[in-house]
Design an enzyme around this catalytic site. Structure first.
Site, PDB file in Angstrom:
ATOM      1  N   CYS A 171      14.452  73.086  10.397  1.00 44.98           N
ATOM      2  CA  CYS A 171      15.644  72.913  11.216  1.00 44.98           C
ATOM      3  C   CYS A 171      15.251  73.076  12.679  1.00 44.98           C
ATOM      4  CB  CYS A 171      16.697  73.965  10.871  1.00 44.98           C
ATOM      5  SG  CYS A 171      17.128  74.027   9.121  1.00 44.98           S
ATOM      6  N   SER A 172      15.760  72.204  13.525  1.00 44.48           N
ATOM      7  CA  SER A 172      15.381  72.327  14.943  1.00 44.48           C
ATOM      8  C   SER A 172      16.091  73.522  15.566  1.00 44.48           C
ATOM      9  CB  SER A 172      15.730  71.046  15.700  1.00 44.48           C
ATOM     10  OG  SER A 172      17.092  70.736  15.545  1.00 44.48           O
ATOM     11  N   CYS A 195      25.080  64.958  19.576  1.00 46.20           N
ATOM     12  CA  CYS A 195      23.632  64.976  19.800  1.00 46.20           C
ATOM     13  C   CYS A 195      23.104  63.688  20.412  1.00 46.20           C
ATOM     14  CB  CYS A 195      22.910  65.271  18.487  1.00 46.20           C
ATOM     15  SG  CYS A 195      23.521  66.767  17.704  1.00 46.20           S
ATOM     16  N   HIS A 241      16.394  71.577  20.479  1.00 47.79           N
ATOM     17  CA  HIS A 241      17.446  70.572  20.495  1.00 47.79           C
ATOM     18  C   HIS A 241      18.636  71.021  21.319  1.00 47.79           C
ATOM     19  CE1 HIS A 241      20.061  67.409  19.415  1.00 47.79           C
ATOM     20  NE2 HIS A 241      20.592  67.902  18.332  1.00 47.79           N
TER      21      HIS A 241
END
Lengths: 371, 149
Positions: free
Chosen positions: A197-198, A80, A322
């Site tokens: 949560c993304s 990430c 994301h």
């Protein structure tokens, strides 16, 4: 080392684009960044591209879309934190005098739902050990036990993000939600619910960097890279995981020192909120509030517009989405936009100093930018 | 037909992580590594010490007892997993200092807490195509050791 500036930024909105391959997303982002900088692709001397899933050939495929100019390129993978890693490579190359103009790009295409498909013939796969929000869920649980923070305080991070989304046309999810809706959404891993949560996403981001001494000939509104730090978690047993406070504290101190500032000087912040405990815990580790007070800090609105340190003003990962390879540069882009005074309804008044914290399995990058 | 050709075997889900007792008075073991320079222990086995980077390491059997350092309760089962939700996943600090991640069994998920004493237990998770029992491990709560016991 020479001073380096960000000259141009470009974002392809995050969302679902099933008909667009990665290079189509990436080329839009980099063309936007080049237009913003007042440059053409032929002016770029070296390019780094952050991408996590199937990164092979991605940087090359992009070159075959925008210009086969013979420059060196590199795919950068740091989970990430891939595109903030691409950014720091470009920064180092210019600061050390190798090139004058470089590009950092981030791109990702993802499927819905849980990212990892584990091997059922391994202990970890067969036993379901690696729940995606697991590390964040455990971090939240420990924070609640140790410091008395509450599930409501973690959920508030998501409420803020979704409210700010209504101010940002680039946010993937632009509907407000209440605290109750966040807490009552489907529980994934205690205490994290679905709205904490993304979402996974497609998207691309790009930044053009330039040596400050060469920047005046171009039209882009330059923002300086004032400080940086990068690293991985030290061995601390299970606490040396990718969310380690030790790592964030250590790296932020290095970045502050390089920039010649402290937390009190930072006006606007981007931190890695893949899940809500990210915001509560990282504001402590970056030095914006004392250890243990992150929950209260968020609850009181100190990370909201108008608070002590507006954080993830473009909504962050939670509402932006994301796409792993593109997130790091999206953070940098929002900070640059804020420092340029171009953030519209979500502008932090007179923002002069901004900070980015981007973390993945494999490292953390912190950057400080200054108007 | 010789009995061994049709006898059911126990096979580990993944080799090199733990031992399955071959007789009733044997205990299952966890296979780990100990650094000869700094003494840190690891699970699973490592070729070098993650703490001090020494390559002077030795294979050891780890303690099968420890305490829960942190945990969460998974509410959605993962596609590759045989474990049904909800289940507790814990980070466990073994008595000899190694850390291990494991599913907790033998209690309600609501009973799990940090500091809870736990011990390793083997568990059959499925059968393979040859009809063998595929074995993995979990950790289960145990009474805390009595002082002087």
């Amino acid at each position: 080392m020479r001073e380096v500036v960000v000259l141009g930024v470009g974002l392809h909105p995050f969302g679902r684009f099933p008909d667009k391959p990665k290079q189509a997303l990436a080329r839009e982002a980099i063309w936007t960044a080049l237009d913003d900088a007042g440059l053409e692709f032929k002016d770029v001397e070296c390019l780094w591209l952050g991408c996590v899933l199937n990164p092979t050939f991605t940087a090359w495929n992009l070159l075959r879309e925008v210009g086969q100019t013979g420059i060196p390129i590199l795919n950068v993978e740091c989970a990430c934190a891939s595109s903030s890693s691409a950014f720091r490579e470009a920064y180092w190359a210019i600061a050390n005098g190798l090139y004058d103009v470089c590009a950092a790009v981030g791109v990702e295409k993802m499927q819905r739902g849980m990212i990892e498909i584990e091997d059922p013939n391994t202990y970890v796969g067969a036993m379901g050990i690696n729940i995606m929000p697991g590390l964040y869920a455990m971090k939240a649980r420990k924070h609640m036990e140790q410091f008395g923070s509450t599930p409501e305080q973690f959920a508030q991070v998501s409420v803020k993000s979704h409210r700010l989304a209504t101010l940002n046309p680039n946010a993937q999810y632009r509907k407000e939600c209440s605290l109750e809706e966040v807490l009552n959404s489907r529980m994934i891993a205690d205490p994290l619910t679905l709205l904490q949560c993304s979402p996974s996403s497609d998207g691309a981001s790009a930044v053009v960097l330039c040596a400050k001494e060469k920047a005046a000939r171009f039209t882009g509104l330059a923002i300086s890279v004032a400080g940086w730090a990068c690293g991985t978690p030290r061995f601390l047993g299970t606490e040396g995981d990718d969310l380690s406070d030790e790592m964030v504290i250590r790296l932020s101190q290095q970045a502050y020192e390089r920039a010649g500032i402290g937390p009190a000087d930072v006006d606007v912040l981007q931190l890695h909120d893949a899940f809500t405990p990210g915001e509560v815990c990282v504001v402590e580790a970056l030095g914006f509030c004392p250890e243990g007070e992150g929950g209260r800090f968020v609850w009181e609105g100190q990370t909201d517009l108008g608070g002590r340190i507006p954080t993830n003003t473009d909504v962050g990962l939670l509402s932006r989405g994301h796409p792993m390879g593109a997130t790091g540069l999206a953070q940098i882009i929002e900070i640059v936009t804020q420092l340029r005074g171009r953030a519209g309804a979500r502008q932090v008044p007179d923002a002069k100093v901004g900070m980015c914290h981007n973390v993945g399995i494999g490292g953390c990058n912190i950057h400080i930018l200054k108007r | 037909m010789p009995e061994s050709a049709t006898a059911k075997r126990q096979v580990p889900i993944e080799p090199g992580l733990f031992t399955i007792p071959s007789s009733p008075d044997e205990q299952p073991g966890l296979l780990g590594t100990r650094c000869r320079r700094c003494g840190q222990r690891f699970f699973p086995r490592k070729g070098a010490c993650l703490r001090c980077t020494s390559r002077d390491v030795e294979d050891v059997t780890l303690s099968t007892r420890g305490t829960v350092a942190n945990f969460t309760v998974a509410r959605m089962a993962l596609p590759a997993s045989v474990i049904k939700a909800p289940y507790a996943v814990a980070q466990i600090r073994l008595l000899d200092g190694a850390d291990i991640q494991a599913v907790l069994a033998g209690c309600e998920v609501t009973e799990v807490h940090a500091g809870m004493p736990v011990a390793m237990a083997l568990v059959k998770i499925k059968e393979d195509e040859a009809g063998n029992d595929v074995i993995s491990f979990q950790f289960r709560p145990v009474p805390a050791p009595e002082i002087g016991g």
